[in-house]
Enzyme design. Sequence first.
Site, PDB file in Angstrom:
ATOM      1  N   ASP A   4      12.517  -1.471  -8.532  1.00  0.00           N
ATOM      2  CA  ASP A   4      12.107  -0.684  -7.379  1.00  0.00           C
ATOM      3  C   ASP A   4      13.149  -0.682  -6.267  1.00  0.00           C
ATOM      4  O   ASP A   4      12.942  -1.312  -5.236  1.00  0.00           O
ATOM      5  CB  ASP A   4      10.779  -1.244  -6.848  1.00  0.00           C
ATOM      6  CG  ASP A   4      10.058  -0.250  -5.967  1.00  0.00           C
ATOM      7  OD1 ASP A   4      10.566   0.853  -5.797  1.00  0.00           O
ATOM      8  OD2 ASP A   4       8.987  -0.603  -5.445  1.00  0.00           O
ATOM      9  N   GLU A  20      14.312   1.238   2.414  1.00  0.00           N
ATOM     10  CA  GLU A  20      13.183   0.307   2.336  1.00  0.00           C
ATOM     11  C   GLU A  20      13.634  -1.136   2.096  1.00  0.00           C
ATOM     12  O   GLU A  20      13.206  -2.049   2.793  1.00  0.00           O
ATOM     13  CB  GLU A  20      12.238   0.748   1.206  1.00  0.00           C
ATOM     14  CG  GLU A  20      11.076  -0.197   0.986  1.00  0.00           C
ATOM     15  CD  GLU A  20      10.093   0.307  -0.060  1.00  0.00           C
ATOM     16  OE1 GLU A  20      10.323   1.373  -0.649  1.00  0.00           O
ATOM     17  OE2 GLU A  20       9.080  -0.400  -0.288  1.00  0.00           O
ATOM     18  N   GLU A  68       0.372   2.633  -8.910  1.00  0.00           N
ATOM     19  CA  GLU A  68      -0.038   2.002  -7.646  1.00  0.00           C
ATOM     20  C   GLU A  68      -1.316   2.611  -7.094  1.00  0.00           C
ATOM     21  O   GLU A  68      -1.427   2.902  -5.897  1.00  0.00           O
ATOM     22  CB  GLU A  68       1.106   2.095  -6.624  1.00  0.00           C
ATOM     23  CG  GLU A  68       2.371   1.401  -7.105  1.00  0.00           C
ATOM     24  CD  GLU A  68       3.499   1.355  -6.080  1.00  0.00           C
ATOM     25  OE1 GLU A  68       3.558   2.252  -5.232  1.00  0.00           O
ATOM     26  OE2 GLU A  68       4.294   0.409  -6.143  1.00  0.00           O
TER      27      GLU A  68
HETATM   28  O1  GCW Z   1       8.972   1.194  -3.459  1.00  0.00           O
HETATM   29  C1  GCW Z   1       7.620   1.499  -3.545  1.00  0.00           C
HETATM   30  C2  GCW Z   1       7.187   1.666  -2.136  1.00  0.00           C
HETATM   31  C3  GCW Z   1       5.973   2.528  -1.969  1.00  0.00           C
HETATM   32  C4  GCW Z   1       6.199   3.838  -2.712  1.00  0.00           C
HETATM   33  C5  GCW Z   1       6.451   3.537  -4.176  1.00  0.00           C
HETATM   34  C6  GCW Z   1       6.766   4.774  -4.995  1.00  0.00           C
HETATM   35  C7  GCW Z   1       5.441   6.034  -2.142  1.00  0.00           C
HETATM   36  O2  GCW Z   1       6.992   0.404  -1.568  1.00  0.00           O
HETATM   37  O3  GCW Z   1       5.781   2.737  -0.607  1.00  0.00           O
HETATM   38  O4  GCW Z   1       5.127   4.742  -2.559  1.00  0.00           O
HETATM   39  O5  GCW Z   1       7.557   2.682  -4.301  1.00  0.00           O
HETATM   40  O6  GCW Z   1       7.935   5.002  -5.266  1.00  0.00           O
HETATM   41  O7  GCW Z   1       5.872   5.490  -5.362  1.00  0.00           O
END
Ligand code: GCW
Length: 647
Positions: A346, A374, A267
């Site tokens: 995720d 989240e 990311e």
């Molecule tokens: O789930 C996603 C989140 C990001 C997070 C990423 C990760 C810290 O939306 O906010 O970043 O995973 O786990 O690195």
Amino acid sequence: MQGVDPAWLPDEVFRPIGTRRTLVRGSGPLVDTVHEEVTRACARFGGRVERDAAPGPYDLVLEVTGTDGSEAFTCERADGRTNVTATGPSGLLYGLFHVVRLGEDAFREDLPRQTHAPALALRMLDHWDNVAVHPVMGQVERGYAGGSLFWADGRARGDLDRVRAYARLLASCGINAVAVNNVNVHETEARLLTDRIGEVAALAEVFRAYGIRTHLSVTFAAPLVLGGMDTADPLDARVRAWWARATAEVYAAIPDFGGYVVKADSEGQPGPFAYGRTHADGANMLAEALRPYGGTVHWRAFVYDHRQDWRDRSTDRARAAYDHFVPLDGEFADNAVLQVKHGPMDFQVREPVSPLIGAMPGTRLAVEVQATQEYTGQQRHVCWLGPMWSEVLRFPVQEGLPVGELARGGLVAVSNAGDDPYWTGHPLAQANLYTFGRLAWRPDADPSQILDEWIRLTFGTAAAAGLRAILDGSWRTYEKYTAPLGVGFMVQPGHHYGPAVDGYEYSPWGTYHFADRDGIGVDRSAATGTGFAAQYAKPWAEVYESPDTCPDELLLFFHHVPYGHVLHSGRTVIQHIYDTHFEGVEEAEEARRVWAGLGDVVDAERHARVAELFEEQVRSAREWRDQVNSYFFRKSGVPDERGRRIC
Ligand code: GCW
């Protein structure tokens, strides 16, 4: 501490110890902590505590016989007293909290002799806390409990009382490691590694008193952004020397520093790919720097293409971690731990277990779960994740071995705590933090017993039945009114709260449901789909390959099926969607009703806070129900068998 919720450690749970005569034997800072705990309890309840006195008429003897690193303790009843013995100081600390949990039962004559030892050596919380408030992500990325416990106004908090109370809570449920900053390491936070290490050292000192080691998230680009170098190539001798020097200084400040956490090539975070190097090259460079001091690098496996073309059906984000890392098995240093999210996507409300777990026998692997909610209601909805984590940890993903045994590098949770007076925003979300710690200690523990334990400690017995009714099924309730049958997402982009069925459908993030007028789901079979199912060992590769054998709850994760497809439950997919969404809302309404009835047995402020949150949960659940049901009614044109109102 005044104004702070004692969570599952109200004074009352120390009464059985505090009214008795206790002897504490042994030396060292953790034994001091044990002694202080008992002293405080006695001051409140009238008992007595001695330190290192000769044996005498005691009710409780807490004794450490050595100085090793063992976290085990033995608890037994002999000659009318309860003895807790440990060979290492942290064992004694855990032994004390064991007695606290047992309460009066710890002093029964028929107390069985038991030795307790953690199944996993590393039980860790990762905080996604930023030092400087981030313009988009705020103080705590995906944080739903106020600000950071550690950082405020751009620096470490001066008053660390709250951190001390937090360390105590964590130790009492078995957590022994904390990473104090976000894995997305921005400019200010990068400097914690070097000129701002003193701030980390101050936190580490507080955690140390409760047997918790401190870890730091670092940026792979540190030699560039902090060292003024022109490369961060892990095979460059100058880069390695830079890390060795920086790490030596970290240990000069924090002798028991745990190690680094790294999100690389993920990311947008920098990583070894920029230099044509592998993730093993990157991790091993840091492992080498940490090795002389006994430190560990936690290298995250969350590596995937977040800029994919949504029209390209051959790229599958679920495959990414396995595809990237399995070829590197055996190449990682022994003090490098590959940290893998429990599911391949995720932290969705329902995912299969990641096929990477168990597929790298030559690599130490830690499993990461997400306590911060989240995708599970953001601490506005009640969603106790114990059953989900337990299913994951017990799942025999590789040759009959459960995840809890394959996670040799430990269990990690993204923390859900912040500076909110109730620690976790939603007071009932504390149950997730507590359950995580207890499951990390014993991954095969029965989560419902852990829930009972948390309820009894936190609320006493009067509210127990109601709280159990509210929490026990809350994860399944949440699943019912959100994305169906394992398909995931359908959330508002960016902040991820509330429904948006197509929110990520035409985005580059690789998170699609592919609904059209005929059907829904992602074909991840080997025969006709992305081949993800074939990443599993037997029997799961076959089980997931066919819709006939794939479990209902994961059907749409693995298959694209018509709306009329009949599930093992006997219902069609479309009817399942309608039914579960109506049921989910009814269950949320029922939970709200049960909570309303607890007004006499829960303190007024907490009761009001949760009651208010239940209003939001029910509102949001209805919104989910209506949007999801309408969306699929409009796509499919299939009416609800039961004729309920769907627009
Ligand atoms: O789930 C996603 C989140 C990001 C997070 C990423 C990760 C810290 O939306 O906010 O970043 O995973 O786990 O690195």
